[in-house]
Design a protein around this motif. Structure first.
Motif, PDB file in Angstrom:
ATOM      1  N   ARG A 242      26.692  27.302  24.875  1.00 25.80           N
ATOM      2  CA  ARG A 242      28.062  27.702  25.201  1.00 25.80           C
ATOM      3  C   ARG A 242      28.163  29.218  25.037  1.00 25.80           C
ATOM      4  N   LEU A 243      28.525  29.882  26.110  1.00 31.17           N
ATOM      5  CA  LEU A 243      28.577  31.344  26.129  1.00 31.17           C
ATOM      6  C   LEU A 243      30.018  31.814  25.994  1.00 31.17           C
ATOM      7  N   PRO A 244      30.308  32.694  25.049  1.00 35.14           N
ATOM      8  CA  PRO A 244      31.682  33.188  24.893  1.00 35.14           C
ATOM      9  C   PRO A 244      32.043  34.181  25.987  1.00 35.14           C
ATOM     10  N   GLY A 245      33.311  34.187  26.358  1.00 35.28           N
ATOM     11  CA  GLY A 245      33.768  35.115  27.375  1.00 35.28           C
ATOM     12  C   GLY A 245      35.240  35.419  27.234  1.00 35.28           C
ATOM     13  N   ASP A 246      35.703  36.355  28.016  1.00 34.58           N
ATOM     14  CA  ASP A 246      37.119  36.740  28.052  1.00 34.58           C
ATOM     15  C   ASP A 246      37.575  36.699  29.503  1.00 34.58           C
ATOM     16  N   LEU A 247      38.591  35.864  29.770  1.00 35.49           N
ATOM     17  CA  LEU A 247      39.117  35.688  31.113  1.00 35.49           C
ATOM     18  C   LEU A 247      40.508  36.289  31.198  1.00 35.49           C
ATOM     19  N   SER A 248      40.760  37.072  32.230  1.00 35.79           N
ATOM     20  CA  SER A 248      42.081  37.648  32.450  1.00 35.79           C
ATOM     21  C   SER A 248      42.438  37.476  33.917  1.00 35.79           C
ATOM     22  N   VAL A 249      43.551  36.791  34.183  1.00 35.81           N
ATOM     23  CA  VAL A 249      43.973  36.554  35.568  1.00 35.81           C
ATOM     24  C   VAL A 249      45.440  36.928  35.704  1.00 35.81           C
ATOM     25  N   PRO A 250      45.749  38.105  36.269  1.00 35.19           N
ATOM     26  CA  PRO A 250      47.152  38.483  36.448  1.00 35.19           C
ATOM     27  C   PRO A 250      47.820  37.614  37.500  1.00 35.19           C
ATOM     28  N   ALA A 251      49.139  37.487  37.423  1.00 37.11           N
ATOM     29  CA  ALA A 251      49.882  36.705  38.395  1.00 37.11           C
ATOM     30  C   ALA A 251      49.642  37.250  39.802  1.00 37.11           C
ATOM     31  N   GLY A 252      49.403  36.330  40.737  1.00 37.35           N
ATOM     32  CA  GLY A 252      49.179  36.742  42.116  1.00 37.35           C
ATOM     33  C   GLY A 252      47.834  37.368  42.378  1.00 37.35           C
ATOM     34  N   ALA A 253      46.855  37.145  41.489  1.00 40.22           N
ATOM     35  CA  ALA A 253      45.534  37.761  41.657  1.00 40.22           C
ATOM     36  C   ALA A 253      44.924  37.382  43.006  1.00 40.22           C
ATOM     37  N   ALA A 254      44.276  38.368  43.652  1.00 35.82           N
ATOM     38  CA  ALA A 254      43.647  38.123  44.945  1.00 35.82           C
ATOM     39  C   ALA A 254      42.263  37.504  44.788  1.00 35.82           C
ATOM     40  N   GLY A 255      41.667  37.635  43.621  1.00 35.23           N
ATOM     41  CA  GLY A 255      40.336  37.106  43.374  1.00 35.23           C
ATOM     42  C   GLY A 255      39.943  37.363  41.936  1.00 35.23           C
ATOM     43  N   ILE A 256      38.768  36.858  41.548  1.00 35.14           N
ATOM     44  CA  ILE A 256      38.264  37.042  40.191  1.00 35.14           C
ATOM     45  C   ILE A 256      36.888  37.700  40.255  1.00 35.14           C
ATOM     46  N   VAL A 257      36.709  38.758  39.481  1.00 41.56           N
ATOM     47  CA  VAL A 257      35.433  39.458  39.406  1.00 41.56           C
ATOM     48  C   VAL A 257      34.710  39.019  38.146  1.00 41.56           C
ATOM     49  N   VAL A 258      33.517  38.454  38.309  1.00 41.85           N
ATOM     50  CA  VAL A 258      32.696  38.002  37.184  1.00 41.85           C
ATOM     51  C   VAL A 258      31.683  39.100  36.861  1.00 41.85           C
ATOM     52  N   PHE A 259      31.682  39.533  35.607  1.00 42.09           N
ATOM     53  CA  PHE A 259      30.771  40.594  35.173  1.00 42.09           C
ATOM     54  C   PHE A 259      29.471  39.981  34.666  1.00 42.09           C
ATOM     55  N   ALA A 260      28.357  40.504  35.163  1.00 42.65           N
ATOM     56  CA  ALA A 260      27.031  40.027  34.752  1.00 42.65           C
ATOM     57  C   ALA A 260      26.234  41.201  34.211  1.00 42.65           C
ATOM     58  N   HIS A 261      25.834  41.073  32.959  1.00 39.24           N
ATOM     59  CA  HIS A 261      25.071  42.139  32.305  1.00 39.24           C
ATOM     60  C   HIS A 261      23.923  41.486  31.562  1.00 39.24           C
ATOM     61  N   GLY A 262      22.730  42.003  31.709  1.00 39.98           N
ATOM     62  CA  GLY A 262      21.551  41.380  31.126  1.00 39.98           C
ATOM     63  C   GLY A 262      21.422  41.604  29.639  1.00 39.98           C
ATOM     64  N   SER A 263      22.439  41.218  28.890  1.00 36.90           N
ATOM     65  CA  SER A 263      22.366  41.358  27.438  1.00 36.90           C
ATOM     66  C   SER A 263      23.222  40.280  26.806  1.00 36.90           C
ATOM     67  N   GLY A 264      23.178  40.211  25.485  1.00 34.08           N
ATOM     68  CA  GLY A 264      23.957  39.204  24.779  1.00 34.08           C
ATOM     69  C   GLY A 264      25.303  39.688  24.312  1.00 34.08           C
ATOM     70  N   SER A 265      25.709  40.886  24.675  1.00 38.42           N
ATOM     71  CA  SER A 265      27.006  41.393  24.213  1.00 38.42           C
ATOM     72  C   SER A 265      27.756  42.094  25.338  1.00 38.42           C
ATOM     73  N   SER A 266      27.564  41.601  26.570  1.00 37.93           N
ATOM     74  CA  SER A 266      28.125  42.313  27.723  1.00 37.93           C
ATOM     75  C   SER A 266      29.644  42.317  27.723  1.00 37.93           C
ATOM     76  N   ARG A 267      30.271  41.298  27.136  1.00 31.32           N
ATOM     77  CA  ARG A 267      31.733  41.284  27.173  1.00 31.32           C
ATOM     78  C   ARG A 267      32.326  42.377  26.282  1.00 31.32           C
ATOM     79  N   PHE A 268      31.518  42.952  25.374  1.00 31.48           N
ATOM     80  CA  PHE A 268      31.987  44.041  24.514  1.00 31.48           C
ATOM     81  C   PHE A 268      31.592  45.415  25.040  1.00 31.48           C
ATOM     82  N   SER A 269      30.847  45.465  26.139  1.00 23.73           N
ATOM     83  CA  SER A 269      30.416  46.752  26.681  1.00 23.73           C
ATOM     84  C   SER A 269      31.629  47.611  27.022  1.00 23.73           C
ATOM     85  N   PRO A 270      31.749  48.799  26.442  1.00 23.83           N
ATOM     86  CA  PRO A 270      32.922  49.640  26.740  1.00 23.83           C
ATOM     87  C   PRO A 270      32.990  50.037  28.207  1.00 23.83           C
ATOM     88  N   ARG A 271      31.827  50.173  28.859  1.00 23.65           N
ATOM     89  CA  ARG A 271      31.840  50.536  30.276  1.00 23.65           C
ATOM     90  C   ARG A 271      32.330  49.358  31.125  1.00 23.65           C
TER      91      ARG A 271
END
Length: 451
Positions: A242-271
């Protein structure tokens, strides 16, 4: 047909509902007894589960005899015949209804814990109970689902009297019932174990389903998002990881962008988070998650194993598609860019076979798309933007090679003065601007021809 218990009934019922799996169904259980049955159906279909709350209106001197039912949203179903035969007048009805409305509010708070209902708009909704007796509660539940915007309402029960279709038919698009015994008198007689379901059991089953599907709570928008906004856990490797993540979907969103980073802490990457914030401000949903667990990341070989990373990204994308109708895009960084392009290649192949949706667009930031291999890059159909720093010379050369292998719409954008991590003033802002324009442009327009 007799059932051992509600779990047995739910599993058997799920077998009859398998053809609804690809309709992105939402399963609604009637508390309390219908929820254990509904849980098994939702589990088998990989669908989110919620309760649909209705209360029987019982004759004052004989509470077990129902003359109607009420549901959320002010829906009321009344049997005029039973009211007349039982001599229930309007004052009796009002008194009983007030009491049941209070219980309805208590149940909503107890079962959901203050969380909003999962939106029904545009969904195929499967209403599940442990059986039908008079049909008043099931009828009210189906009317509530319809009033809440369900596109299709299916009522599924293990057992019902022979005339159930006649009673319920006008309220549903389809009635699924495993058994309609001619000598029907009560639902419980068709179960070997028909012990009472408690509130605690209902809450526990809803929580288990939310953990399995990530459907706890909800969000609304034109694209029909049902996925949870906030922290999520994403099951991969057949649920073993089970991989932890953070999902944010504003009202009326046109789509969802999934971030893929080859590491175990990509959701904390400041960039990554800076780019995600810019995309959210532009009205796009974002999902940042860790492709690797901390233990896996400790072995650096896993960071460069782009094939397994791509398979995990594909699994996460399938989870996301089960909970939203929004288009999906990828933003890849480092080796995650190669994983994103491999996953996009797989999606294109499935889409060509009519088995899934393509990825709408891909953006790579300082990535290693070359690691996907020239043959697989040639199979990508999603419009692809490769962003590289002008001073990141080795990676720039590798991106030029990757761009030469792409056959889809693509562009190589060089940010002047930027090194690999885009740490120079203004360079990360440039990345965010380029990504935002690429995603919003392709989400708003039909796919361009390959070139």
């Amino acid at each position: 047909m007799r059932f051992d218990d509600r779990v047995d009934a739910g599993r058997r019922l799920a077998g009859r509902l398998e053809d609804l799996r690809d309709t992105d169904p939402l399963v609604l259980g009637l508390p309390r007894g219908g929820v254990p049955v509904a849980f098994e159906v939702a589990h088998a279909l990989g669908a989110p589960l919620d309760v649909i709350l209705v209360r029987k209106l019982g004759v004052p001197y004989h509470r077990e005899l129902g003359f109607g039912a009420i549901g959320e949203g002010g829906i009321r179903v009344i049997s005029e015949d039973i009211m007349r035969m039982s001599r229930v007048d309007e004052d009796d009805l009002a008194e009983v209804q007030r009491a049941e409305e209070a219980e309805l509010a208590r149940q909503a708070k107890r079962f959901r814990g203050g969380r909003p209902r999962i939106p029904l708009t545009g969904r195929t909704v499967i209403v599940v109970d442990d059986g039908i007796a008079t049909g008043a509660s099931a009828s009210a539940a189906c009317r509530v689902a319809r009033a809440e915007g369900a596109a299709r309402v299916v009522l599924a029960v293990p057992v019902a009297p022979p005339d159930a279709a006649e009673r319920i038919g006008p309220e549903v698009d389809e009635l699924i019932c495993l058994s309609t015994p001619p000598l029907f008198s009560a639902v419980g007689e068709w179960y070997r174990d028909f012990s009472q379901t408690t509130d605690e059991e209902v809450v526990a089953l809803l929580h288990r389903n939310a953990e399995e599907t990530g459907s706890e709570g909800g969000c609304e928008g034109e694209g029909g998002c049902r996925a949870r906004t906030g922290p999520v856990e994403l099951p991969v490797e057949d649920g073993r990881v089970r991989l932890p993540g953070d999902l944010s979907v504003p009202a009326g969103a046109a789509g969802i962008v999934v971030f893929a980073h080859g590491s175990g802490s990509s959701r904390f990457s400041p960039r990554n988070r800076a780019v995600a914030e810019a995309l959210t401000e532009a009205g796009l949903g974002t999902l940042l998650f860790d492709l690797l667990t901390p233990e896996e990341e400790a072995d650096r070989a896993n960071v460069f194993a782009v094939g397994p990373l791509a398979r995990r990204l594909t699994e996460v994308t399938r989870w996301l598609r089960r909970h939203t109708a929004l288009p999906v895009c990828y933003f890849g960084a480092s080796t995650g860019a190669a994983a994103a392009l491999l996953a996009a290649s797989d999606a294109a192949e499935e889409h060509a076979r009519g088995q899934g949706e393509d990825i709408t667009a891909v953006v790579s930031r300082g990535g290693r798309p070359d690691l996907a291999g020239a043959d697989r890059l040639a199979e990508v159909t999603a419009p692809t933007l490769l962003i590289v720093g002008g001073r990141d010379e080795t990676v720039l050369d590798l991106n030029r090679q990757a761009a030469a292998a792409l056959r889809c719409e693509h562009r190589l954008a060089v940010v002047p003065g930027a090194t690999h991590l885009f740490e120079e003033p203004g360079t990360l802002d440039a990345v965010a601007d380029l990504a935002r324009e690429w995603f919003t442009g392709h989400l708003a327009a039909p796919p361009a021809p390959a070139g």
